[in-house]
Enzyme design. Structure first.
Site, PDB file in Angstrom:
ATOM      1  N   ASP A  10       0.876  -1.158   0.000  1.00 30.82           N
ATOM      2  CA  ASP A  10       0.000   0.000   0.000  1.00 30.82           C
ATOM      3  C   ASP A  10       0.927   1.225   0.000  1.00 30.82           C
ATOM      4  O   ASP A  10       2.104   1.112   0.346  1.00 30.82           O
ATOM      5  CB  ASP A  10      -0.868  -0.049   1.268  1.00 30.82           C
ATOM      6  CG  ASP A  10      -1.697   1.194   1.427  1.00 30.82           C
ATOM      7  OD1 ASP A  10      -2.371   1.582   0.455  1.00 30.82           O
ATOM      8  OD2 ASP A  10      -1.669   1.795   2.527  1.00 30.82           O
ATOM      9  N   LEU A  11       0.417   2.379  -0.380  1.00 32.34           N
ATOM     10  CA  LEU A  11       1.272   3.575  -0.474  1.00 32.34           C
ATOM     11  C   LEU A  11       1.109   4.489   0.751  1.00 32.34           C
ATOM     12  O   LEU A  11       2.009   4.602   1.585  1.00 32.34           O
ATOM     13  CB  LEU A  11       0.909   4.334  -1.759  1.00 32.34           C
ATOM     14  CG  LEU A  11       1.587   5.681  -1.981  1.00 32.34           C
ATOM     15  CD1 LEU A  11       3.082   5.523  -2.195  1.00 32.34           C
ATOM     16  CD2 LEU A  11       0.966   6.387  -3.202  1.00 32.34           C
ATOM     17  N   ASP A  12      -0.090   5.096   0.843  1.00 31.56           N
ATOM     18  CA  ASP A  12      -0.336   6.082   1.897  1.00 31.56           C
ATOM     19  C   ASP A  12      -0.338   5.398   3.263  1.00 31.56           C
ATOM     20  O   ASP A  12      -1.143   4.499   3.512  1.00 31.56           O
ATOM     21  CB  ASP A  12      -1.701   6.763   1.669  1.00 31.56           C
ATOM     22  CG  ASP A  12      -1.729   7.569   0.373  1.00 31.56           C
ATOM     23  OD1 ASP A  12      -0.768   8.312   0.129  1.00 31.56           O
ATOM     24  OD2 ASP A  12      -2.702   7.458  -0.391  1.00 31.56           O
ATOM     25  N   THR A  18       1.218  10.387   3.990  1.00 38.91           N
ATOM     26  CA  THR A  18       0.495  11.430   3.255  1.00 38.91           C
ATOM     27  C   THR A  18      -0.841  11.777   3.909  1.00 38.91           C
ATOM     28  O   THR A  18      -1.517  12.695   3.445  1.00 38.91           O
ATOM     29  CB  THR A  18       0.233  10.963   1.809  1.00 38.91           C
ATOM     30  OG1 THR A  18      -0.048   9.581   1.856  1.00 38.91           O
ATOM     31  CG2 THR A  18       1.413  11.220   0.915  1.00 38.91           C
ATOM     32  N   LYS A  46      -8.686   7.058   6.175  1.00 39.80           N
ATOM     33  CA  LYS A  46      -7.476   6.308   5.793  1.00 39.80           C
ATOM     34  C   LYS A  46      -7.839   5.033   5.041  1.00 39.80           C
ATOM     35  O   LYS A  46      -8.658   4.242   5.521  1.00 39.80           O
ATOM     36  CB  LYS A  46      -6.644   5.979   7.038  1.00 39.80           C
ATOM     37  CG  LYS A  46      -5.935   7.193   7.584  1.00 39.80           C
ATOM     38  CD  LYS A  46      -4.960   6.818   8.692  1.00 39.80           C
ATOM     39  CE  LYS A  46      -4.245   8.072   9.182  1.00 39.80           C
ATOM     40  NZ  LYS A  46      -3.452   7.806  10.384  1.00 39.80           N
ATOM     41  N   GLY A  47      -7.224   4.838   3.893  1.00 36.89           N
ATOM     42  CA  GLY A  47      -7.450   3.629   3.109  1.00 36.89           C
ATOM     43  C   GLY A  47      -8.739   3.653   2.301  1.00 36.89           C
ATOM     44  O   GLY A  47      -9.029   2.719   1.555  1.00 36.89           O
ATOM     45  N   ARG A  50     -11.434   8.139  -2.720  1.00 31.42           N
ATOM     46  CA  ARG A  50     -11.737   9.575  -2.718  1.00 31.42           C
ATOM     47  C   ARG A  50     -13.238   9.833  -2.613  1.00 31.42           C
ATOM     48  O   ARG A  50     -13.690  10.681  -1.847  1.00 31.42           O
ATOM     49  CB  ARG A  50     -11.158  10.219  -3.988  1.00 31.42           C
ATOM     50  CG  ARG A  50     -11.045  11.714  -3.904  1.00 31.42           C
ATOM     51  CD  ARG A  50     -10.507  12.305  -5.199  1.00 31.42           C
ATOM     52  NE  ARG A  50      -9.197  11.780  -5.578  1.00 31.42           N
ATOM     53  CZ  ARG A  50      -8.600  12.043  -6.741  1.00 31.42           C
ATOM     54  NH1 ARG A  50      -9.205  12.827  -7.631  1.00 31.42           N
ATOM     55  NH2 ARG A  50      -7.426  11.530  -7.027  1.00 31.42           N
ATOM     56  N   SER A 115      -2.335   0.439  -4.463  1.00 36.11           N
ATOM     57  CA  SER A 115      -2.862   1.610  -3.743  1.00 36.11           C
ATOM     58  C   SER A 115      -4.206   2.064  -4.291  1.00 36.11           C
ATOM     59  O   SER A 115      -4.472   1.920  -5.477  1.00 36.11           O
ATOM     60  CB  SER A 115      -1.853   2.757  -3.896  1.00 36.11           C
ATOM     61  OG  SER A 115      -2.417   3.974  -3.493  1.00 36.11           O
ATOM     62  N   ALA A 116      -5.015   2.662  -3.419  1.00 32.49           N
ATOM     63  CA  ALA A 116      -6.300   3.224  -3.840  1.00 32.49           C
ATOM     64  C   ALA A 116      -6.122   4.592  -4.496  1.00 32.49           C
ATOM     65  O   ALA A 116      -7.026   5.104  -5.154  1.00 32.49           O
ATOM     66  CB  ALA A 116      -7.201   3.379  -2.617  1.00 32.49           C
ATOM     67  N   SER A 117      -4.950   5.179  -4.310  1.00 30.94           N
ATOM     68  CA  SER A 117      -4.752   6.564  -4.750  1.00 30.94           C
ATOM     69  C   SER A 117      -4.596   6.681  -6.261  1.00 30.94           C
ATOM     70  O   SER A 117      -3.996   5.836  -6.907  1.00 30.94           O
ATOM     71  CB  SER A 117      -3.502   7.137  -4.084  1.00 30.94           C
ATOM     72  OG  SER A 117      -3.222   8.415  -4.617  1.00 30.94           O
ATOM     73  N   ASN A 119      -3.025   9.273  -7.272  1.00 32.16           N
ATOM     74  CA  ASN A 119      -1.858  10.162  -7.317  1.00 32.16           C
ATOM     75  C   ASN A 119      -0.548   9.437  -7.047  1.00 32.16           C
ATOM     76  O   ASN A 119       0.446  10.071  -6.713  1.00 32.16           O
ATOM     77  CB  ASN A 119      -2.028  11.274  -6.275  1.00 32.16           C
ATOM     78  CG  ASN A 119      -3.175  12.213  -6.624  1.00 32.16           C
ATOM     79  OD1 ASN A 119      -3.190  12.802  -7.705  1.00 32.16           O
ATOM     80  ND2 ASN A 119      -4.153  12.330  -5.741  1.00 32.16           N
ATOM     81  N   LYS A 146     -10.809  -1.258  -1.984  1.00 27.72           N
ATOM     82  CA  LYS A 146     -10.577  -2.138  -0.843  1.00 27.72           C
ATOM     83  C   LYS A 146     -11.771  -1.966   0.106  1.00 27.72           C
ATOM     84  O   LYS A 146     -12.241  -0.843   0.236  1.00 27.72           O
ATOM     85  CB  LYS A 146      -9.284  -1.738  -0.106  1.00 27.72           C
ATOM     86  CG  LYS A 146      -8.024  -1.818  -0.971  1.00 27.72           C
ATOM     87  CD  LYS A 146      -6.835  -1.154  -0.252  1.00 27.72           C
ATOM     88  CE  LYS A 146      -5.638  -1.040  -1.187  1.00 27.72           C
ATOM     89  NZ  LYS A 146      -4.492  -0.325  -0.613  1.00 27.72           N
ATOM     90  N   GLU A 170       0.125  -3.298   4.656  1.00 25.17           N
ATOM     91  CA  GLU A 170      -1.042  -2.415   4.715  1.00 25.17           C
ATOM     92  C   GLU A 170      -1.185  -1.727   6.056  1.00 25.17           C
ATOM     93  O   GLU A 170      -0.867  -2.323   7.086  1.00 25.17           O
ATOM     94  CB  GLU A 170      -2.311  -3.264   4.523  1.00 25.17           C
ATOM     95  CG  GLU A 170      -3.003  -3.126   3.211  1.00 25.17           C
ATOM     96  CD  GLU A 170      -3.568  -1.757   2.899  1.00 25.17           C
ATOM     97  OE1 GLU A 170      -3.684  -0.912   3.807  1.00 25.17           O
ATOM     98  OE2 GLU A 170      -3.908  -1.529   1.734  1.00 25.17           O
ATOM     99  N   ASP A 171      -1.695  -0.488   6.060  1.00 28.92           N
ATOM    100  CA  ASP A 171      -1.935   0.203   7.332  1.00 28.92           C
ATOM    101  C   ASP A 171      -3.422   0.421   7.604  1.00 28.92           C
ATOM    102  O   ASP A 171      -3.764   1.012   8.624  1.00 28.92           O
ATOM    103  CB  ASP A 171      -1.226   1.567   7.355  1.00 28.92           C
ATOM    104  CG  ASP A 171      -1.912   2.565   6.444  1.00 28.92           C
ATOM    105  OD1 ASP A 171      -2.283   2.191   5.304  1.00 28.92           O
ATOM    106  OD2 ASP A 171      -2.115   3.711   6.866  1.00 28.92           O
TER     107      ASP A 171
HETATM  108  C1  BG6 Z   1      -5.623   5.954  -0.031  1.00 30.66           C
HETATM  109  C2  BG6 Z   1      -5.656   6.879   1.167  1.00 30.66           C
HETATM  110  O1  BG6 Z   1      -4.359   5.394  -0.175  1.00 30.66           O
HETATM  111  O2  BG6 Z   1      -5.958   6.673  -1.219  1.00 30.66           O
HETATM  112  C3  BG6 Z   1      -7.014   7.552   1.263  1.00 30.66           C
HETATM  113  O3  BG6 Z   1      -5.398   6.153   2.347  1.00 30.66           O
HETATM  114  C4  BG6 Z   1      -7.313   8.278  -0.048  1.00 30.66           C
HETATM  115  O4  BG6 Z   1      -7.020   8.462   2.343  1.00 30.66           O
HETATM  116  C5  BG6 Z   1      -7.247   7.286  -1.223  1.00 30.66           C
HETATM  117  O5  BG6 Z   1      -8.626   8.841  -0.003  1.00 30.66           O
HETATM  118  C6  BG6 Z   1      -7.469   7.965  -2.579  1.00 30.66           C
HETATM  119  O6  BG6 Z   1      -6.406   8.836  -2.835  1.00 30.66           O
HETATM  120  P1  BG6 Z   1      -6.362   9.934  -3.984  1.00 30.66           P
HETATM  121  O7  BG6 Z   1      -4.927  10.398  -3.973  1.00 30.66           O
HETATM  122  O8  BG6 Z   1      -6.716   9.241  -5.266  1.00 30.66           O
HETATM  123  O9  BG6 Z   1      -7.349  10.988  -3.635  1.00 30.66           O
HETATM  124 MG    MG Z   2      -2.799   3.148   3.519  1.00 21.75          MG
END
Ligand code: BG6
Ligand code: MG
Length: 213
Positions: A10-12, A18, A46-47, A50, A115-117, A119, A146, A170-171
């Site tokens: 996982d990233l964040d 972040t 967290k996790g 968006r 990662s879910a992000s 970014n 997730k 994972e956190d």
């Molecule tokens: C997860 C974070 O990794 O990514 C969440 O833990 C965040 O807090 C999610 O909402 C989505 O991230 P992003 O960067 O696409 O807005």
């Molecule tokens: Mg995380």
């Protein structure tokens, strides 16, 4: 010697912290919409994707908006968030991360991001971590968040490693559930009270001993 041939991160909250940037960006939107939003409330994001994060924020203020307004709020929050992460550098990599990535490489264990992000590209580039990864799967590649296992199963597929031979770091609770649904070893980075279902638990990646997995 470990039985695992793939490691998915996982990233964040695992590679970088972040959460505080997500918090500052959501906080700005919350203030604009006059929604009370504390650092403690931020724990619930967290996790979480968006879209789901916005749902939680709006529910805290009991606010309702159209689909178009919600899209606009997410874009606005993301602009602020991206502004923060563009200032990141390698000093924001969490303790033990680089050492673990190097050890995995040395042992020929394949490495993926899960990662879910949306970014992850900017963060991996700014922190200089990109080159450690054999595959990247992030919020741009999956449709189910997730605790659905999609993100990790796709990671394993991209690595060419069977799910049962992958370990996940994972956190977040939803991430531990996703890893277990995928049939992978779920290593929690956090505390027993946050992550009661993790197969193994460490407070920081500094504590990982690959030979014990
Ligand atoms: C997860 C974070 O990794 O990514 C969440 O833990 C965040 O807090 C999610 O909402 C989505 O991230 P992003 O960067 O696409 O807005
Ligand atoms: Mg995380």
């Amino acid at each position: 010697m470990t039985n695992y041939h793939g490691a998915i991160f996982d990233l964040d909250g695992v590679l970088v912290d972040t959460a505080r940037y997500h918090y500052l960006a959501w906080k700005q939107l919350a203030e604009q919409l006059t929604i009370p939003f504390s650092a403690e409330d931020n724990e619930r994001l967290k996790g979480v994707s968006r879209v789901k994060s916005l749902d939680i924020l709006l529910s805290l203020g009991n606010k309702h908006y159209t689909e178009k307004e919600r899209e606009h709020f997410m874009e606005q929050k993301n602009k602020v968030y991206v502004h923060y992460i563009e200032q990141m550098d390698e000093t924001e990599i969490l303790p033990g991360v680089v050492e673990l990535l190097k050890q995995l490489k040395h042992k020929n264990i394949k490495i993926a991001l899960g990662s879910a992000s949306k970014n992850s590209g900017i963060i991996l580039k700014k922190t200089g971590l990109r080159h450690y990864f054999d595959a990247i799967v992030d919020g741009n590649d999956v449709s189910r968040a997730k605790p659905d296992p999609e993100v990790f199963l796709l990671g394993a597929k991209k690595l060419g490693i069977p799910a049962g031979q992958c370990m996940v770091f994972e956190d977040a609770k939803a991430g531990i559930a996703a890893a277990k649904h995928a049939g992978m070893l779920a290593i929690g980075v956090g505390t027993k009270s946050n992550l009661p279902n993790a197969d193994r638990l460490v407070e920081s990646l500094e504590e990982i001993e690959l030979s014990e997995l």
